[in-house]
Design an enzyme around this catalytic site. Structure first.
Site, PDB file in Angstrom:
ATOM      1  N   GLY A 354      28.676  -8.607  40.998  1.00 26.62           N
ATOM      2  CA  GLY A 354      27.256  -7.894  40.995  1.00 26.62           C
ATOM      3  C   GLY A 354      27.107  -7.064  39.998  1.00 26.62           C
ATOM      4  CB  CYS A 381      34.095  -8.910  39.125  1.00 25.93           C
ATOM      5  SG  CYS A 381      33.673  -8.025  37.597  1.00 25.93           S
ATOM      6  N   GLY A 383      33.858  -6.657  43.669  1.00 26.68           N
ATOM      7  CA  GLY A 383      34.568  -6.853  44.914  1.00 26.68           C
ATOM      8  C   GLY A 383      35.791  -6.080  44.643  1.00 26.68           C
ATOM      9  CD  GLN A 385      33.670  -2.866  38.868  1.00 27.79           C
ATOM     10  OE1 GLN A 385      32.640  -2.470  39.126  1.00 27.79           O
ATOM     11  NE2 GLN A 385      34.064  -3.223  37.693  1.00 27.79           N
ATOM     12  CG  HIS A 507      34.092 -13.479  37.310  1.00 25.01           C
ATOM     13  ND1 HIS A 507      33.294 -13.221  38.593  1.00 25.01           N
ATOM     14  CD2 HIS A 507      33.863 -12.199  36.628  1.00 25.01           C
ATOM     15  CE1 HIS A 507      32.673 -11.954  38.405  1.00 25.01           C
ATOM     16  NE2 HIS A 507      33.023 -11.452  36.881  1.00 25.01           N
ATOM     17  CD  GLU A 509      33.989 -16.136  40.350  1.00 24.54           C
ATOM     18  OE1 GLU A 509      35.212 -15.721  40.524  1.00 24.54           O
ATOM     19  OE2 GLU A 509      32.893 -15.578  40.094  1.00 24.54           O
TER      20      GLU A 509
HETATM   21  N1  GLN Z   1      28.734  -4.302  37.637  1.00 25.52           N
HETATM   22  C1  GLN Z   1      30.403  -4.434  37.206  1.00 25.52           C
HETATM   23  C2  GLN Z   1      30.660  -4.136  35.830  1.00 25.52           C
HETATM   24  O1  GLN Z   1      29.922  -4.401  35.054  1.00 25.52           O
HETATM   25  C3  GLN Z   1      30.847  -5.651  37.826  1.00 25.52           C
HETATM   26  C4  GLN Z   1      30.523  -6.673  37.209  1.00 25.52           C
HETATM   27  C5  GLN Z   1      30.549  -8.250  37.898  1.00 25.52           C
HETATM   28  O2  GLN Z   1      30.953  -8.143  39.107  1.00 25.52           O
HETATM   29  N2  GLN Z   1      30.869  -9.290  37.252  1.00 25.52           N
HETATM   30  O3  GLN Z   1      31.863  -3.619  35.489  1.00 25.52           O
END
Ligand code: GLN
Length: 535
Positions: A354, A381, A383, A385, A507, A509
């Site tokens: 996100g 991703c 998730g 961080q 990712h 998925e």
């Molecule tokens: N916003 C976060 C970043 O840009 C995570 C991106 C994502 O989850 N695709 O690093």
């Protein structure tokens, strides 16, 4: 080479991409090499800058292209590996045409939609076929017949068909046959009008695929045939599926779509062998286990926003003989009412990727709940961080820890931008994108799940795990299970003292397929089954 063009009539959201992909499955299982391509009439160069509210998920290809989610269907339903050339938007066409005009390539001519824009489109169809060295190119035209934006694409495919000849091209029109409750009847008129619109511009579809809630009886079939100028057997019924989208190829096979296509394109082919596919579908429909997975995000009401994640869960479920019940949890609700209220009864928690600060604190609480309650966790991703932020705050005691994406002034930037990203001014296509090698560390859950010390995974992010905190986190029980090939950037984190707490910066998925679930999803679902059985 043969070319199939798939257009859509009456309304959007008919599942045209899915239908095109399902046709791809059938033809591939008849022994053809198939590649799919999507044309999107909007003016964005790619969907990378669009909100999920506008567009659903942005699907990322190996080469880093940010594309329409239909390309996800194409990659899941066929074996073709796609590139940025497989998704063409009006924005890309105009970008290219205008660059040529500025260079003076048009030699003093007036630059026009016909022929300059249409030539550009036709060239792209040819290029795809040659690049993939395939037998059949299936091109899906986005949007609905009658849209002003779509006209150059339709004109281009009309010309293209003329150039390669009728035996080598096929127009398939996916249309809606609505059921009118008050009359208790299915109606053919919208389809008639949509086909009339196509014929007005010189395209005569040879096959109609009718999306419908009810079966089309013989009388209606004959009516559609008569007024839409197709043979009665070319009226294909595609009812809403009862259980899973993976039934669509089987349903279209029963309707003899692939046979019809082969006949039209003068191809002599063996029947499609759908045995493996059918087994996969059966496993989805009658699973032994059942697990409830909470997906904690912020676009929970939009089904398409996390499409590939839901599909990857389905694949992993089928492989583990488990039905997956996805429980959508709005991260902002967790902020208001606490994680326990929403996550207690679940067998696993997934926090997807996100952007933007909304809901982030709720996601951090979800990761904390999974960590402290020892519930299986999969972070993708963002998730990863937010899992790192939770760990820093709660285990290392750094109360103000954050990602600089959400708090640029944080004294503890556990997630931050690499210097190369700090130079970036333009937003489109500038993230860390596409496939990169991930080195998997021996003795970790991730390594065990992959069964290999190396993976290639797709990325789409700007921020990274900050190595300044790496040693301290590891001292306190975090495991760095995956890194970039040079071992510099953290790609996967885990917890040692936890049944399954795995988060990755990439990712996974985007690489899960029906009979080839992604190892991290599969491991997560296995852990969720174990958690449920323990209960
Ligand atoms: N916003 C976060 C970043 O840009 C995570 C991106 C994502 O989850 N695709 O690093």
């Amino acid at each position: 080479m043969k070319y199939i063009f798939v257009t859509g009539g009456v309304v959007s959201s008919l599942g045209k991409g899915l239908t095109a992909a399902a046709l791809g499955t059938l033809l591939e299982n008849r022994g053809l090499k198939v590649v799919l391509q999507k044309f999107d009439p909007y003016l964005n160069v790619d969907p990378g800058t669009m909100s999920p509210y506008q567009h659903g998920e942005v699907y990322v290809l190996e080469d880093g292209a940010e594309t329409d989610l239909d390309l996800g269907h194409y990659e899941r339903f066929t074996s073709a590996r796609l590139t940025r050339k497989n998704n063409l938007t009006s924005g890309q066409i105009y970008e290219s045409v205008l660059a040529k005009e500025r260079r003076g390539d048009y030699l003093g001519k007036t630059v026009q939609v016909i022929p300059h824009v249409t030539d550009e489109i036709k060239q792209r169809i040819r290029q795809i076929g040659q690049f993939h060295e395939c037998d059949v190119v299936i091109t899906e035209i986005g949007g609905t017949t009658g849209d002003i934006e779509g006209l150059p694409f339709l004109e281009a495919i009309r010309q293209f068909a003329l150039e390669v000849g009728p035996d080598n091209t096929l127009f398939v029109h996916v249309t809606l046959v609505p059921f009118i409750k008050a009359a208790g009847e299915l109606k053919s008129k919208p389809t008639q009008q949509s086909v009339a619109k196509l014929r007005e511009i010189g395209i005569t579809p040879s096959i109609l695929i009718c999306r419908t809630e009810h079966s089309i009886d013989r009388e209606l079939r004959l009516k559609l045939s008569m007024f839409c100028n197709v043979t009665p057997e070319a009226v294909i019924e595609e009812k809403d599926v009862a259980n899973t989208i993976y039934e669509v190829p089987l349903m279209l096979q029963r309707e003899k779509l692939d046979e019809l296509v082969a006949k039209h394109l003068k191809l002599d082919l063996p029947p499609a062998d759908m045995t493996a596919w059918r087994t996969f579908v059966d496993r989805i429909i009658t699973p032994k286990h059942h697990v409830r997975i909470g997906v904690v995000g912020k676009y929970m009401e939009i089904r398409d926003a996390y499409k590939s994640i839901y599909e990857a869960l389905t694949h992993a479920g089928a492989a583990n003989d488990a039905g997956i019940e996805v429980v959508p949890v709005d991260a902002e609700d967790i902020e208001d009412l606490g994680a326990g209220k929403f996550l207690t009864g679940l067998d696993g928690i997934l926090v997807p990727g996100g952007f933007g600060v909304r809901g982030v604190e709720g996601k951090i609480l979800a990761a904390r709940f999974a960590r402290t309650q020892k519930k299986p966790y999969l972070g993708l991703c963002l998730g990863l961080q937010i899992a790192a932020v939770d760990f820093a705050r709660d285990v290392l005691g750094l109360a103000k820890a954050h990602s600089t994406e959400f708090d640029s002034e944080t004294p503890e930037p556990v997630i931050s931008m690499l210097d190369e990203q700090k130079q970036v001014v333009k937003k489109g296509g500038t993230m860390r994108l596409g496939a990169q090698i991930c080195h998997l560390v021996a003795g970790t859950k991730a390594r065990e799940a992959y069964g290999s010390d190396r993976a290639v995974e797709r990325h789409r992010h700007r921020y990274e795990f900050n190595n300044q905190y790496r040693d301290k986190m590891v001292e306190h029980g975090m495991v760095v299970a995956g890194t970039t090939a040079d071992q510099k950037l953290v790609e996967i984190i885990e917890l040692a003292d936890h049944p399954w707490y795995v988060a990755c910066q990439f990712h996974p998925e985007f690489q899960s397929k029906p009979n080839k679930p992604h190892p991290l999803f599969s491991g997560f679902v296995r852990a969720a089954i174990a958690a449920r059985e323990k209960k």
